[in-house]
Design a protein around this motif. Sequence first.
Motif, mmCIF file in Angstrom:
data_model
loop_
_atom_site.group_PDB
_atom_site.id
_atom_site.type_symbol
_atom_site.label_atom_id
_atom_site.label_comp_id
_atom_site.label_asym_id
_atom_site.label_seq_id
_atom_site.Cartn_x
_atom_site.Cartn_y
_atom_site.Cartn_z
ATOM 1 N N ARG A 161 86.558 -5.964 0.088
ATOM 2 C CA ARG A 161 87.580 -5.986 1.582
ATOM 3 C C ARG A 161 86.597 -5.997 2.797
ATOM 4 N NH1 ARG A 161 85.273 -3.138 3.777
ATOM 5 N NH2 ARG A 161 85.103 -0.780 3.913
ATOM 6 N N SER A 170 83.723 -1.033 12.133
ATOM 7 C CA SER A 170 84.311 0.133 12.966
ATOM 8 C C SER A 170 85.157 -0.127 14.117
ATOM 9 C CB SER A 170 82.878 0.692 13.850
ATOM 10 O OG SER A 170 81.763 1.038 12.774
ATOM 11 N N ASP A 219 80.476 -11.539 13.224
ATOM 12 C CA ASP A 219 80.298 -12.051 11.756
ATOM 13 C C ASP A 219 80.345 -13.518 11.891
ATOM 14 O OD1 ASP A 219 79.703 -9.766 10.310
ATOM 15 O OD2 ASP A 219 81.706 -9.145 10.547
#
Length: 526
Positions: free
Chosen positions: A301, A305, A386
Amino acid sequence: MGNANLYSLLESGFPGDRSAIAIETPQNTYTWNDIDQQSARYANLFKGLNLEAGSRIAVQVEKSPEALMLYLAALRSGLIYLPLNTAYREAEVAYFLNDAEPAVVVCSGANLSWVESLARKAGCAQVYTLEADGGGSLSELAQSQPSGFATVESRGDDLAAILYTSGTTGRSKGAMLSHSNLGANALTLKQYWGWRGDDVLLHMLPIFHVHGLFVASHGALLAGAKTIWLPKFDLEQALHYLPQSTMMMGVPTYYVRLLADERFTRDLCGRMRLFISGSAPLLTETFASFQERTGHTILERYGMSETVMLTSNPYDEHDGERIGGTVGRALPGVSVRVVDDAGKPLAAGEIGNVQVRGPNVFSGYWRMPEKTREEFTPDGWFKTGDVGRLGAALSDDGKPVQNIPDDYLSIVGRSKDLIISGGFNIYPKEIEMVIDDMPGVAESAVIGVPHPDFGEAVVAVVVPRPGQQVDAAAMQARLKSLVANFKVPKHIALVEQLPRNTMGKVQKNVLRNDYKGLWQSVSDAG
Ligand code: AMP
């Protein structure tokens, strides 16, 4: 409307029989009553301090059941919990205390002298200690407090925690998470991963991080499931407790270490229901070896944060296959998209920036309104930083190279890891995957370092398998036949291991620093 305090939600999952064991450690057991009563004692202690609503409590202590109860007490009291990595040293802790201005600081006795002086400078008068064995001034003072406490009423958007990002560059930012951010995610995961009251969670993760504190601990508490609570990953203890466990959450390193030991067998996992991996990419090879050794398919998965969990491979086989190298689909209620640098959504197969939306996504960075504005699009998508792809990679003729559904996400790297060499973009993960597939290679990390001609040059740091020889020149030649020339590392370094932080993330900043002089020294010398 009921109380939106996260503790009330978690408590709703506690079993009817509160004398049942909730937490087991190698030394002790704790019942659900113990959790409720001890967190109540701490909460009463905090109440006696008459702190303002929304005060912060900064905690840098070793992992222990008491530390979990302290976290729960903070929730119950309406304080904002600020966990700090136990590895942080003075300069780092000073930054967090000055930035967050906590009203209470809890540390270990060994660090008391310097933490207390930093706390005082940051305007905090309440400093307590809590030790790994549960001792310390905080628990001593709590002893005389009443064991009942009415959890304070919280609104969903009241803050429950501030998690400072591990930020390898620039200032670390405090992600503000509300009771409802955390509650929504806990409820979703309970459903999605099929948590049950008779689960036994093997908990070896640190609790200063989203993975161990929220995903793992909330999961077990909300399910009313027992936790085997270990201070950290320890191979012997993991092997000892696995036969009693049904769930394990780990960073990829844990799985690599288990597989490296012959005693880790299918039989040992006889009761296991689910192995979950996250916080760093799980190599497809680890995924496959694990399947072969244990018959279990690790569920990978993805989260962070700022958002808690975002995507997951399916738990239920009717929902689809768990595919190695991917992080699965957006969790129910979460939206994920991949966009280009102009913000335009990309088609499946194309690599771009991952953006997310959902009830779990944080409201912003603590006292950084500018940064917060930069990291959200005007229509409310959070820019994760990302780089990823939905569906399968495409070959040169535009066909998917693998059978991966279009709603499965793969993480290709961090945008700040992107290498730009001679004007071309290179995603390290792409090259790492090619290298990792080569014979004799255990793993690799690809970085960009300053280069006089290209701006940045690609460097691969490669770990050979134990006892195997790898020839860097042959590897370079082979890469030339597999990927575009600009992507081929100009230098390949062979090392015994990659530097990693406690969450198993490869510290590319350390590598970039180690290799930054490769061309500099050549040009200086010349
Ligand atoms: P942190 O906030 O410390 O949890 O770090 C979050 C970052 O870890 C994400 O933004 C990703 O870059 C990375 N991460 C988390 N889970 C995964 C995963 N399963 N695969 C690859 N990267 C991951």
